[in-house]
Enzyme design. Structure first.
Site, mmCIF file in Angstrom:
data_model
loop_
_atom_site.group_PDB
_atom_site.id
_atom_site.type_symbol
_atom_site.label_atom_id
_atom_site.label_comp_id
_atom_site.label_asym_id
_atom_site.label_seq_id
_atom_site.Cartn_x
_atom_site.Cartn_y
_atom_site.Cartn_z
ATOM 1 N N SER A 42 -24.858 15.403 59.042
ATOM 2 C CA SER A 42 -25.381 16.106 60.215
ATOM 3 C C SER A 42 -26.887 16.276 60.018
ATOM 4 O O SER A 42 -27.378 17.309 59.624
ATOM 5 C CB SER A 42 -24.674 17.439 60.430
ATOM 6 O OG SER A 42 -25.075 18.391 59.487
ATOM 7 N N HIS A 161 -18.270 17.613 59.421
ATOM 8 C CA HIS A 161 -17.809 17.335 58.064
ATOM 9 C C HIS A 161 -16.293 17.267 57.926
ATOM 10 O O HIS A 161 -15.786 16.994 56.843
ATOM 11 C CB HIS A 161 -18.350 18.390 57.089
ATOM 12 C CG HIS A 161 -19.800 18.197 56.750
ATOM 13 N ND1 HIS A 161 -20.500 19.057 55.954
ATOM 14 C CD2 HIS A 161 -20.677 17.234 57.114
ATOM 15 C CE1 HIS A 161 -21.749 18.633 55.835
ATOM 16 N NE2 HIS A 161 -21.885 17.537 56.541
ATOM 17 N N GLU A 170 -19.947 24.818 57.783
ATOM 18 C CA GLU A 170 -19.615 25.181 56.407
ATOM 19 C C GLU A 170 -19.343 26.682 56.283
ATOM 20 O O GLU A 170 -20.153 27.499 56.716
ATOM 21 C CB GLU A 170 -20.776 24.834 55.457
ATOM 22 C CG GLU A 170 -21.080 23.357 55.419
ATOM 23 C CD GLU A 170 -22.383 23.015 54.684
ATOM 24 O OE1 GLU A 170 -22.866 23.857 53.897
ATOM 25 O OE2 GLU A 170 -22.891 21.922 54.919
ATOM 26 N N GLU A 211 -17.306 17.634 51.869
ATOM 27 C CA GLU A 211 -17.976 18.268 50.735
ATOM 28 C C GLU A 211 -17.025 19.011 49.812
ATOM 29 O O GLU A 211 -17.434 19.865 49.022
ATOM 30 C CB GLU A 211 -19.071 19.219 51.238
ATOM 31 C CG GLU A 211 -20.155 18.485 52.018
ATOM 32 C CD GLU A 211 -21.344 19.361 52.378
ATOM 33 O OE1 GLU A 211 -21.250 20.602 52.227
ATOM 34 O OE2 GLU A 211 -22.363 18.811 52.817
ATOM 35 N N ASP A 247 -22.945 27.893 57.108
ATOM 36 C CA ASP A 247 -23.897 26.918 57.653
ATOM 37 C C ASP A 247 -23.313 26.504 58.990
ATOM 38 O O ASP A 247 -22.350 25.740 59.048
ATOM 39 C CB ASP A 247 -24.079 25.710 56.735
ATOM 40 C CG ASP A 247 -25.049 24.696 57.338
ATOM 41 O OD1 ASP A 247 -25.599 24.969 58.430
ATOM 42 O OD2 ASP A 247 -25.254 23.625 56.735
ATOM 43 N N GLU A 288 -27.062 29.772 57.942
ATOM 44 C CA GLU A 288 -27.965 28.620 58.018
ATOM 45 C C GLU A 288 -27.842 27.966 59.388
ATOM 46 O O GLU A 288 -26.753 27.895 59.947
ATOM 47 C CB GLU A 288 -27.546 27.639 56.909
ATOM 48 C CG GLU A 288 -28.337 26.342 56.836
ATOM 49 C CD GLU A 288 -27.823 25.453 55.689
ATOM 50 O OE1 GLU A 288 -27.381 25.986 54.651
ATOM 51 O OE2 GLU A 288 -27.848 24.221 55.853
ATOM 52 N N ASP A 315 -32.536 24.665 57.917
ATOM 53 C CA ASP A 315 -32.232 23.339 57.362
ATOM 54 C C ASP A 315 -32.701 22.285 58.364
ATOM 55 O O ASP A 315 -33.777 21.714 58.220
ATOM 56 C CB ASP A 315 -30.736 23.230 57.059
ATOM 57 C CG ASP A 315 -30.314 21.822 56.656
ATOM 58 O OD1 ASP A 315 -31.191 21.006 56.331
ATOM 59 O OD2 ASP A 315 -29.100 21.514 56.666
ATOM 60 N N LYS A 340 -33.842 19.679 50.764
ATOM 61 C CA LYS A 340 -33.101 18.456 50.465
ATOM 62 C C LYS A 340 -34.134 17.350 50.252
ATOM 63 O O LYS A 340 -34.806 16.951 51.208
ATOM 64 C CB LYS A 340 -32.208 18.075 51.656
ATOM 65 C CG LYS A 340 -31.066 19.045 51.930
ATOM 66 C CD LYS A 340 -30.448 18.727 53.284
ATOM 67 C CE LYS A 340 -29.163 19.494 53.529
ATOM 68 N NZ LYS A 340 -28.711 19.355 54.938
ATOM 69 N N HIS A 368 -27.331 19.746 48.094
ATOM 70 C CA HIS A 368 -26.788 18.376 48.102
ATOM 71 C C HIS A 368 -26.713 17.902 49.550
ATOM 72 O O HIS A 368 -27.205 18.580 50.455
ATOM 73 C CB HIS A 368 -25.385 18.396 47.485
ATOM 74 C CG HIS A 368 -24.385 19.144 48.333
ATOM 75 N ND1 HIS A 368 -23.051 18.886 48.353
ATOM 76 C CD2 HIS A 368 -24.566 20.160 49.224
ATOM 77 C CE1 HIS A 368 -22.447 19.694 49.188
ATOM 78 N NE2 HIS A 368 -23.341 20.480 49.727
ATOM 79 N N LYS A 391 -26.463 24.802 46.743
ATOM 80 C CA LYS A 391 -25.111 24.465 47.207
ATOM 81 C C LYS A 391 -24.833 23.007 46.897
ATOM 82 O O LYS A 391 -25.683 22.146 47.107
ATOM 83 C CB LYS A 391 -24.900 24.798 48.695
ATOM 84 C CG LYS A 391 -25.772 24.103 49.699
ATOM 85 C CD LYS A 391 -25.286 24.396 51.146
ATOM 86 C CE LYS A 391 -26.110 23.647 52.172
ATOM 87 N NZ LYS A 391 -25.619 23.786 53.546
HETATM 88 P P1 PGA Z 1 -25.491 16.895 55.767
HETATM 89 O O1 PGA Z 1 -25.207 18.398 56.094
HETATM 90 O O2 PGA Z 1 -24.183 16.205 55.937
HETATM 91 O O3 PGA Z 1 -26.510 16.442 56.789
HETATM 92 O O4 PGA Z 1 -26.000 16.771 54.377
HETATM 93 C C1 PGA Z 1 -25.287 19.413 55.167
HETATM 94 C C2 PGA Z 1 -25.996 20.599 55.748
HETATM 95 O O5 PGA Z 1 -26.165 20.676 56.980
HETATM 96 O O6 PGA Z 1 -26.439 21.468 54.996
HETATM 97 ZN ZN ZN Z 2 -27.228 22.665 56.880
#
Ligand code: PGA
Ligand code: ZN
Length: 415
Positions: A42, A161, A170, A211, A247, A288, A315, A340, A368, A391
């Site tokens: 995402s 996810h 999350e 995850e 999140d 988040e 984020d 990230k 991550h 995380k």
């Molecule tokens: P991602 O999402 O799949 O883009 O790494 C994780 C997040 O939003 O923190």
């Molecule tokens: Zn996020």
């Protein structure tokens, strides 16, 4: 300073079975190290560019042979034989690419080289990676403190996810009141087992999301929090010892100015109201991406309403990008910054983002990605810069667990 004698890359598969880049860096004294880059599921709109082949005959277009080719070709030709340190290497990569978001060579190619060089340099110097990183981050020796960050574990997954149908992406557990990372991992595993028992007893499936959290088809996001409280207490803990993080990744369900949660359509004010109620009822310590990724003003309202009590984490809205972080700081949109490395594409720029946050009293939260590899770089990075949180997913999948194992290892080293 170090001289690169060989750079080599290959295409490997990440935890979701999608191709990603692994680079190996050999220095003149023969030291070789590798690094692999993760991939978001995402992703924020303004992330650095992940170069993919778009050849529909391979991995539905997701191949990374072009990025790999850029390392083996142009990047190698430019860097081999040069004497570099981390900063000059990263600068050289940025300049060689020449675009604003690393779209020519690919942020995935650039980051793989940046991280592999860091690992090789640490090894050449005979020091662990986190010490090498701390030496770069803190010029002043007295500031190097090697602190293990508070781990935050993804426990139930929704959004992009998983297929749970939950809106929030999350649902995280934060074991705060425990001595060390080893015990925190043990506590979380215990709660995972209790949660699994509760879900099975109530007839829910216990498949895992991307995850390593469960992805049960619960009737609402709030239901998850009820299960969390039950699982925490049935594992023998209380809500003060193990708190909750979210999140939301709200951009993923934002449409035509409204947030679509099941059959409800909420505006910004109603979203903040909802979060307020959830925070009153549950021991939530962070939210988040509670709002759309371009809504700096909405974030500011949310930060004003809740920022004294909880972490308002950016984020997708900040994507580890200096300009967007400055925007968030100027607007008072966040009080915690998610970091990230692959959102920005070099180690030096990642550190610059962390520095900017800290200078402005913004907490830092290393992360991550949805698509991961067995690479544990983020664990060393978090310790090196003294991040507040990390995380790395649920303790159920190897590519997540290795990051926690690395933290345990570091904890032993710095004892
Ligand atoms: P991602 O999402 O799949 O883009 O790494 C994780 C997040 O939003 O923190
Ligand atoms: Zn996020």
């Amino acid at each position: 300073m170090a001289i690169i004698s060989k750079l080599e890359a290959k295409e490997i598969l990440d935890s979701r079975g999608n191709p990603t880049v692994q680079a190996s860096c050999r220095l003149q004294d023969g030291t070789i190290e590798i690094a692999s880059v993760p991939s978001g599921v995402s992703t924020g709109k303004y992330e650095a560019f992940e170069l993919r082949d778009n050849d529909m005959n391979r991995y539905r277009g997701k191949g990374v042979e072009r990025a790999v080719g850029n390392i083996n070709g142009e990047i190698s030709e430019f860097l081999v034989g040069k004497e570099l340190d981390q900063n000059t290497l990263d600068e050289a990569l940025i300049n060689l690419d020449g675009t604003k978001n690393k779209q020519r060579l690919g942020a995935n190619a650039i980051l793989a080289v940046s991280l592999a060089f860091a690992r090789a340099s640490a090894k050449e110097k005979g020091i662990p990676l986190f010490k090498y990183l701390a030496n770069i981050y803190f010029k002043n020796e007295n500031e190097r403190m090697y602190k293990i960050p508070q781990p935050v574990f993804n426990t139930i997954e929704g959004g992009k996810h998983s297929d749970s149908g939950l809106s929030f992406q999350e649902f995280l557990l934060v074991p705060q009141e425990f001595e060390n990372i080893k015990i925190k991992l043990e506590v979380i595993k215990k709660i995972f087992i209790s949660l699994k028992d509760l879900l099975v007893k109530d007839g829910y499936e216990v498949n895992l999301g991307d995850e390593g959290g469960f992805s049960p088809k619960l009737s609402s996001d709030e239901k998850v929090l009820e299960y969390f409280n039950m699982a925490i207490s049935s594992a023998g803990y209380n809500a003060d010892q193990v708190k909750i993080g979210l999140d939301v990744a709200a951009t993923t369900f934002f449409k035509d100015g409204l947030y679509l949660i099941k059959e409800n359509k909420l505006n910004t004010r109603e979203m903040i109201e909802m979060y307020k109620k959830l925070c009153e009822q549950y021991k939530i310590i962070s939210i988040e991406d509670g709002l759309n990724e371009e809504d700096f003003a909405g974030f500011a309202e949310m930060n004003k309403a809740l920022g004294q009590m909880i972490n308002i984490v950016g984020d997708d809205i900040t994507v580890t990008n200096i300009d967007l972080i400055k925007n968030a700081i100027n607007n008072k949109s966040i009080n915690t910054l998610l970091i990230k490395p692959n959102q920005i594409g070099t180690l030096s720029e990642t550190m610059q983002a962390i520095r900017l946050a800290k200078e402005n009293n913004i907490k830092t939260f290393i992360s991550h990605r949805g698509g991961e590899t067995e690479d544990t770089f983020v664990a060393d990075l978090a310790v090196a810069v003294g991040a507040d949180f990390i995380k790395a997913g649920g303790p159920t999948k190897p590519e997540r667990i290795v990051k926690y194992h690395r933290l345990i290892e570091i904890e032993e080293l710095i004892k």
